[in-house]
Design a protein around this motif. Structure first.
Motif, PDB file in Angstrom:
ATOM      1  N   CYS A  70     -45.791   9.233  76.354  1.00 16.66           N
ATOM      2  CA  CYS A  70     -46.680  10.016  75.471  1.00 16.66           C
ATOM      3  C   CYS A  70     -48.142   9.638  75.710  1.00 16.66           C
ATOM      4  O   CYS A  70     -49.027  10.496  75.748  1.00 16.66           O
ATOM      5  CB  CYS A  70     -46.311   9.783  74.010  1.00 16.66           C
ATOM      6  SG  CYS A  70     -44.685  10.430  73.539  1.00 16.66           S
ATOM      7  N   VAL A  71     -48.391   8.352  75.827  1.00 16.81           N
ATOM      8  CA  VAL A  71     -49.733   7.845  76.111  1.00 16.81           C
ATOM      9  C   VAL A  71     -49.593   6.846  77.248  1.00 16.81           C
ATOM     10  O   VAL A  71     -48.788   5.913  77.172  1.00 16.81           O
ATOM     11  CB  VAL A  71     -50.374   7.169  74.880  1.00 16.81           C
ATOM     12  CG1 VAL A  71     -51.771   6.674  75.216  1.00 16.81           C
ATOM     13  CG2 VAL A  71     -50.427   8.119  73.693  1.00 16.81           C
ATOM     14  N   THR A  72     -50.340   7.062  78.276  1.00 18.09           N
ATOM     15  CA  THR A  72     -50.232   6.180  79.432  1.00 18.09           C
ATOM     16  C   THR A  72     -50.875   4.833  79.162  1.00 18.09           C
ATOM     17  O   THR A  72     -51.809   4.711  78.360  1.00 18.09           O
ATOM     18  CB  THR A  72     -50.910   6.830  80.647  1.00 18.09           C
ATOM     19  OG1 THR A  72     -52.292   7.053  80.359  1.00 18.09           O
ATOM     20  CG2 THR A  72     -50.258   8.165  80.973  1.00 18.09           C
ATOM     21  N   SER A  73     -50.354   3.821  79.839  1.00 17.97           N
ATOM     22  CA  SER A  73     -50.910   2.450  79.820  1.00 17.97           C
ATOM     23  C   SER A  73     -50.878   1.808  78.452  1.00 17.97           C
ATOM     24  O   SER A  73     -51.756   1.008  78.104  1.00 17.97           O
ATOM     25  CB  SER A  73     -52.343   2.443  80.364  1.00 17.97           C
ATOM     26  OG  SER A  73     -52.396   2.945  81.680  1.00 17.97           O
ATOM     27  N   ILE A  74     -49.894   2.151  77.619  1.00 20.63           N
ATOM     28  CA  ILE A  74     -49.690   1.438  76.349  1.00 20.63           C
ATOM     29  C   ILE A  74     -48.434   0.594  76.508  1.00 20.63           C
ATOM     30  O   ILE A  74     -47.324   1.106  76.650  1.00 20.63           O
ATOM     31  CB  ILE A  74     -49.553   2.415  75.162  1.00 20.63           C
ATOM     32  CG1 ILE A  74     -50.912   3.061  74.844  1.00 20.63           C
ATOM     33  CG2 ILE A  74     -49.045   1.673  73.927  1.00 20.63           C
ATOM     34  CD1 ILE A  74     -50.920   3.921  73.616  1.00 20.63           C
ATOM     35  N   HIS A  75     -48.617  -0.733  76.481  1.00 21.28           N
ATOM     36  CA  HIS A  75     -47.515  -1.650  76.668  1.00 21.28           C
ATOM     37  C   HIS A  75     -47.333  -2.606  75.493  1.00 21.28           C
ATOM     38  O   HIS A  75     -46.318  -3.290  75.426  1.00 21.28           O
ATOM     39  CB  HIS A  75     -47.737  -2.475  77.947  1.00 21.28           C
ATOM     40  CG  HIS A  75     -48.032  -1.622  79.143  1.00 21.28           C
ATOM     41  ND1 HIS A  75     -47.088  -0.805  79.738  1.00 21.28           N
ATOM     42  CD2 HIS A  75     -49.175  -1.460  79.854  1.00 21.28           C
ATOM     43  CE1 HIS A  75     -47.620  -0.182  80.771  1.00 21.28           C
ATOM     44  NE2 HIS A  75     -48.898  -0.555  80.858  1.00 21.28           N
TER      45      HIS A  75
END
Length: 388
Positions: free
Chosen positions: A110-115
């Motif tokens: 859904c949102v890139t680069s959220i870890h």
């Protein structure tokens, strides 16, 4: 304030700013509390207010009235809370979609680069302050993420609008302009056109004018009605004159505002001896007008107690013509001189006009003496024969 900045010398400080430091200081005798202080603040304490929720119904005015540290703390906490709240929402969206679980990476997040929550918090700040997403961005995979993006942008715009409006109103408040509207430290009572008048001087230190300036005066005193009701702050409006007529004044230079003490005046029975013993008398002066540069209505206030009224004195002139223009000497703004004035009330003066004749006779010998001296001076003439 102006004296500390070096705009006005210390020895020329005016009434609303400070007292003359060269003046000897004596212990002030106990007197009644002022209703309005010399700098215009109302000396009223509001206690036992049960409906505190009424202040929250007008949040904007409450924020403007707060002191700067509390206002800045509220806005800082508003930003932090909104960032943390939406960071939690973004983290939950990523967690529900499975973006946080280590996998093959085949699915589109859904949102890139959220870890982690830290990356979600950074993304929340980037969305709300629009500083650039960089490697984190919303994809078309989750319609809910697009909706949250819209909501957070609206919330951020609302907080920014309230903050900017509040800061503008706090920095451009009307009472800031009133700091350069000054009144004389003392008021005076003297004869003008054969009648006793209450007079004070008002001026404006700025070159930008106050448009549609009006001045009002009230007498506040403790009274008792015929029925025995005690009114601690009985306010009576009395008319002021400015030499032009009406309450509207053209405040381009300091003016002497006066009130004719006649039969309709609350000061009709005021005698000189009452100025030292009349503890319930307070005269409030209110100057109101529109600031020329901002269009905001401003109001300056001051008050005079009985012992701040000088009987038999008059303000000295401070406006003079120099080099084709008028100049104002503010070092003499509050200076007064003694003038012959009957030591009686306005009622007694109206009932016995002969009291004015006594003052005329008292000034008569001086005038006759000056005329006699002028006549005694020899007159010299030069004829053509004397030059030859």
């Amino acid at each position: 304030m102006l004296s500390r900045k070096g705009i006005i010398p210390e020895e020329y400080v005016l009434t609303r700013l400070a007292e003359d430091p060269a003046e000897p200081r004596y212990r002030a005798r106990e007197r009644k509390a002022r209703f309005v202080s010399k700098n215009g603040n109302c000396n009223v304490a509001h206690k036992n207010i049960r409906e505190q929720g009424r202040f929250l119904q007008d949040v904007f005015t409450t924020l403007v009235d707060l002191k700067w540290p509390y206002t800045l703390l509220i806005f800082t906490m508003s930003f932090l809370c909104s960032w943390l709240l939406f960071a939690m929402v973004w983290w939950l969206i990523a967690f529900a979609h499975g973006d946080l679980a280590p996998g093959e990476g085949a699915t589109v997040p859904c949102v890139t680069s959220i870890h982690s929550f830290s990356s979600a918090f950074l993304f929340s700040i980037e969305v709300q302050v629009t500083i650039g997403f960089g490697g984190r961005m919303v994809t078309e995979e989750c319609p809910l993420a697009i909706l949250i993006l819209i909501v957070q942008n609206i919330v951020g715009l609302m907080i920014n609008a309230i903050m900017l409006g509040c800061i503008f109103m706090k920095t451009a408040q009307a009472h800031r302009r009133a700091e350069t509207l000054i009144f004389s430290k003392h008021a005076v009572i003297a004869l003008r056109h054969g009648r006793l008048c209450f007079m004070l001087r008002v001026g404006d230190l700025r070159k930008s004018m106050i448009i549609s300036a009006t001045i009002h005066m009230q007498v506040v005193r403790k009274t008792t009605s015929p029925e025995g009701e005690v009114v601690p702050l009985h306010q009576v409006d009395i008319p002021m004159e400015n030499g032009v007529g009406g309450n509207s004044i053209f405040l381009v230079a300091p003016l002497i505002i006066y009130h004719v003490i006649d039969a309709n005046s609350p000061l009709y029975d005021l005698a000189p001896c009452d100025l030292h013993h009349h503890q319930d008398l307070e005269i409030i002066v209110i100057l109101e007008g529109v600031v020329e540069t901002t269009g905001i209505t401003t109001q300056a206030r001051t008050s005079y107690l009985a012992d701040e009224i000088l009987w038999g004195q008059r303000f000295v002139p401070i406006v003079a013509e120099e080099d084709g223009r008028y100049s104002v000497d503010y070092s003499k703004f509050g200076n007064t001189i003694k003038v012959p004035t009957p030591l009686c009330t306005a009622r007694q003066l109206e009932e016995d006009p002969s009291l004015l004749d006594v003052l005329t006779l008292a000034r008569g010998p001086l005038r006759k003496r000056s005329v006699a001296v002028a006549k005694a001076k020899p007159k010299f003439s030069i004829s053509p024969d004397s030059l030859s």
